[in-house]
Design a protein around this motif. Structure first.
Motif, mmCIF file in Angstrom:
data_model
loop_
_atom_site.group_PDB
_atom_site.id
_atom_site.type_symbol
_atom_site.label_atom_id
_atom_site.label_comp_id
_atom_site.label_asym_id
_atom_site.label_seq_id
_atom_site.Cartn_x
_atom_site.Cartn_y
_atom_site.Cartn_z
ATOM 1 N N MET A 1 -11.732 10.335 32.162
ATOM 2 C CA MET A 1 -12.100 9.274 33.087
ATOM 3 C C MET A 1 -10.849 8.509 33.512
ATOM 4 O O MET A 1 -9.925 8.322 32.736
ATOM 5 N N GLU A 2 -10.855 8.061 34.750
ATOM 6 C CA GLU A 2 -9.754 7.270 35.281
ATOM 7 C C GLU A 2 -9.998 5.793 34.964
ATOM 8 O O GLU A 2 -11.076 5.270 35.241
ATOM 9 N N ALA A 3 -9.006 5.129 34.402
ATOM 10 C CA ALA A 3 -9.124 3.700 34.128
ATOM 11 C C ALA A 3 -8.948 2.891 35.408
ATOM 12 O O ALA A 3 -9.599 1.870 35.604
ATOM 13 N N ILE A 4 -8.056 3.366 36.291
ATOM 14 C CA ILE A 4 -7.778 2.676 37.552
ATOM 15 C C ILE A 4 -7.718 3.712 38.669
ATOM 16 O O ILE A 4 -7.067 4.745 38.521
ATOM 17 N N VAL A 5 -8.372 3.392 39.779
ATOM 18 C CA VAL A 5 -8.311 4.241 40.971
ATOM 19 C C VAL A 5 -8.128 3.339 42.182
ATOM 20 O O VAL A 5 -8.919 2.412 42.395
ATOM 21 N N CYS A 6 -7.087 3.603 42.955
ATOM 22 C CA CYS A 6 -6.852 2.892 44.216
ATOM 23 C C CYS A 6 -6.751 3.931 45.325
ATOM 24 O O CYS A 6 -6.010 4.914 45.180
ATOM 25 N N GLU A 7 -7.485 3.707 46.392
ATOM 26 C CA GLU A 7 -7.469 4.617 47.545
ATOM 27 C C GLU A 7 -7.278 3.797 48.813
ATOM 28 O O GLU A 7 -8.136 2.994 49.174
ATOM 29 N N GLY A 8 -6.119 3.961 49.452
ATOM 30 C CA GLY A 8 -5.850 3.250 50.700
ATOM 31 C C GLY A 8 -5.804 1.744 50.542
ATOM 32 O O GLY A 8 -6.103 1.004 51.487
ATOM 33 N N LEU A 9 -5.410 1.262 49.355
ATOM 34 C CA LEU A 9 -5.384 -0.179 49.070
ATOM 35 C C LEU A 9 -4.394 -0.889 49.992
ATOM 36 O O LEU A 9 -3.222 -0.533 50.052
ATOM 37 N N THR A 10 -4.893 -1.898 50.692
ATOM 38 C CA THR A 10 -4.059 -2.707 51.577
ATOM 39 C C THR A 10 -4.349 -4.175 51.300
ATOM 40 O O THR A 10 -5.501 -4.558 51.086
ATOM 41 N N VAL A 22 -1.982 1.979 49.683
ATOM 42 C CA VAL A 22 -1.520 2.461 48.377
ATOM 43 C C VAL A 22 -2.639 3.261 47.715
ATOM 44 O O VAL A 22 -3.778 2.789 47.638
ATOM 45 N N SER A 23 -2.313 4.459 47.258
ATOM 46 C CA SER A 23 -3.295 5.310 46.572
ATOM 47 C C SER A 23 -2.688 5.868 45.295
ATOM 48 O O SER A 23 -1.566 6.380 45.313
ATOM 49 N N PHE A 24 -3.416 5.739 44.197
ATOM 50 C CA PHE A 24 -2.996 6.298 42.915
ATOM 51 C C PHE A 24 -4.160 6.206 41.944
ATOM 52 O O PHE A 24 -5.142 5.507 42.195
ATOM 53 N N SER A 25 -4.035 6.905 40.833
ATOM 54 C CA SER A 25 -5.013 6.761 39.747
ATOM 55 C C SER A 25 -4.271 6.799 38.427
ATOM 56 O O SER A 25 -3.198 7.391 38.321
ATOM 57 N N ILE A 26 -4.859 6.139 37.437
ATOM 58 C CA ILE A 26 -4.281 6.089 36.087
ATOM 59 C C ILE A 26 -5.382 6.475 35.111
ATOM 60 O O ILE A 26 -6.426 5.814 35.057
ATOM 61 N N PRO A 27 -5.174 7.551 34.343
ATOM 62 C CA PRO A 27 -6.187 7.960 33.369
ATOM 63 C C PRO A 27 -6.310 6.959 32.214
ATOM 64 O O PRO A 27 -5.386 6.188 31.946
ATOM 65 N N GLU A 28 -7.446 6.993 31.538
ATOM 66 C CA GLU A 28 -7.620 6.186 30.325
ATOM 67 C C GLU A 28 -6.547 6.557 29.305
ATOM 68 O O GLU A 28 -6.006 7.667 29.331
ATOM 69 N N ASN A 29 -6.277 5.640 28.391
ATOM 70 C CA ASN A 29 -5.347 5.860 27.283
ATOM 71 C C ASN A 29 -3.945 6.215 27.757
ATOM 72 O O ASN A 29 -3.272 7.062 27.190
ATOM 73 N N THR A 30 -3.507 5.556 28.823
ATOM 74 C CA THR A 30 -2.186 5.772 29.374
ATOM 75 C C THR A 30 -1.461 4.442 29.470
ATOM 76 O O THR A 30 -2.038 3.450 29.901
ATOM 77 N N THR A 44 1.166 -8.636 43.507
ATOM 78 C CA THR A 44 -0.032 -8.533 44.342
ATOM 79 C C THR A 44 -0.952 -7.442 43.810
ATOM 80 O O THR A 44 -2.161 -7.656 43.655
ATOM 81 N N LEU A 45 -0.383 -6.281 43.520
ATOM 82 C CA LEU A 45 -1.176 -5.174 42.972
ATOM 83 C C LEU A 45 -1.849 -5.586 41.667
ATOM 84 O O LEU A 45 -3.051 -5.369 41.479
ATOM 85 N N LEU A 46 -1.093 -6.189 40.760
ATOM 86 C CA LEU A 46 -1.659 -6.570 39.462
ATOM 87 C C LEU A 46 -2.759 -7.620 39.606
ATOM 88 O O LEU A 46 -3.758 -7.578 38.894
ATOM 89 N N LYS A 47 -2.591 -8.555 40.530
ATOM 90 C CA LYS A 47 -3.625 -9.568 40.743
ATOM 91 C C LYS A 47 -4.900 -8.949 41.313
ATOM 92 O O LYS A 47 -6.008 -9.369 40.975
ATOM 93 N N ILE A 48 -4.746 -7.943 42.164
ATOM 94 C CA ILE A 48 -5.931 -7.245 42.693
ATOM 95 C C ILE A 48 -6.604 -6.462 41.570
ATOM 96 O O ILE A 48 -7.827 -6.505 41.413
ATOM 97 N N LEU A 49 -5.812 -5.751 40.755
ATOM 98 C CA LEU A 49 -6.388 -4.971 39.651
ATOM 99 C C LEU A 49 -7.079 -5.862 38.626
ATOM 100 O O LEU A 49 -8.070 -5.468 38.018
ATOM 101 N N HIS A 61 -10.976 0.509 41.954
ATOM 102 C CA HIS A 61 -11.895 0.539 40.818
ATOM 103 C C HIS A 61 -11.090 0.432 39.524
ATOM 104 O O HIS A 61 -10.117 1.157 39.329
ATOM 105 N N VAL A 62 -11.492 -0.478 38.695
ATOM 106 C CA VAL A 62 -10.910 -0.657 37.371
ATOM 107 C C VAL A 62 -12.054 -0.495 36.387
ATOM 108 O O VAL A 62 -13.070 -1.197 36.499
ATOM 109 N N LEU A 63 -11.935 0.456 35.489
ATOM 110 C CA LEU A 63 -12.993 0.748 34.526
ATOM 111 C C LEU A 63 -14.311 1.048 35.234
ATOM 112 O O LEU A 63 -15.387 0.670 34.790
ATOM 113 N N GLY A 64 -14.204 1.693 36.408
ATOM 114 C CA GLY A 64 -15.381 2.115 37.152
ATOM 115 C C GLY A 64 -15.998 1.068 38.058
ATOM 116 O O GLY A 64 -17.018 1.322 38.682
#
Length: 171
Positions: A1-10, A22-30, A44-49, A61-64
Motif C-alpha cells: 500500500m502507498e502511504a502517500i500519493v500525489c497526482e498533478g498536485l498544484t 507534482v506527482s509521486f508516491s511513497i510506499p508504507e514503511n519507507t 508547502t508540500l509538507l503542509k498539504i500532506l 492521499h495520505v494513508l488513503g
C-alpha cells in the motif's frame, strides 16, 4: 500500500504557483527526505500532506485519505514547524502524556527512554530548554507518532544509536 500519493498536485498562492503538477508516491514503511533549494516548495508540500493547507488542484492521499481536515490523517501523522511553539506552562512529562492521548500509535515507553537519553528532565518546562534541546524535543515529537511498524522502529533506534556515537566522538 502507498502511504502517500500525489497526482498533478498544484498549489497557487495569490499570483505565485509554489507547486506545479507534482506527482509521486511513497510506499508504507519507507523513510524519505525532502531536499531542495529555498523556495522550491518543500514546506508547502509538507503542509498539504499534513492537511494544514488545501491543494489548489490535483489529488493528494495520505494513508488513503485526502489529508485536508482529516482527523484520521491528523492522528496518524505530525508536522513539526520551526515556527511551532509549545505551551510555556506544560512540563515535558505532561507534553508526552498529552501526545500519547492524541496519537493512537504513540509509543510512550520509547518516548520516555528518548527523553532520558537526550538528557531531558520530565519536570523541565519548554521555555527552560536551550534552542538545541527544543530542536531535539521537536524531532522526538515528530518521529514517534509516525512509527507504524517494527521495522521502522528498529530503523529509528539504529539512527538514534548512530547519532549517539557521532555525538560521543565529537564531544
Amino acid at each position: 500500500m502507498e502511504a502517500i500519493v500525489c497526482e498533478g498536485l498544484t498549489k497557487k498562492q495569490k499570483q505565485l504557483t509554489t507547486l506545479k503538477e507534482v506527482s509521486f508516491s511513497i510506499p508504507e514503511n519507507t523513510i524519505v527526505g525532502v531536499v531542495g533549494r529555498n523556495g522550491a516548495g518543500k514546506t508547502t508540500l509538507l503542509k498539504i500532506l499534513a492537511g494544514l493547507w488545501r491543494a489548489s488542484a490535483g489529488n493528494v492521499h495520505v494513508l488513503g485519505e485526502n489529508p485536508f481536515n482529516s482527523l484520521y490523517v491528523s492522528t496518524n501523522t505530525i508536522y513539526i514547524s520551526n515556527e511551532m511553539v509549545l505551551p510555556n506552562s506544560l512540563s515535558l512529562s505532561v507534553l508526552l502524556t498529552e501526545a500519547g492521548r492524541f496519537y493512537p500509535r504513540w509509543n510512550d515507553d520509547l518516548a520516555r527512554r528518548l527523553v532520558e537519553y537526550f538528557g531531558f528532565r520530565g519536570n523541565d518546562l519548554y521555555t527552560q530548554l536551550s534552542t538545541g534541546k527544543k530542536i531535539h524535543l521537536m524531532q522526538l515529537l515528530d518521529c514517534l507518532p509516525a512509527v507504524r511498524s517494527q521495522y521502522l522502529m528498529s530503523q529509528l533506534q539504529e539512527w538514534i544509536r548512530q547519532c549517539a556515537m557521532i555525538f560521543t566522538e565529537l564531544y
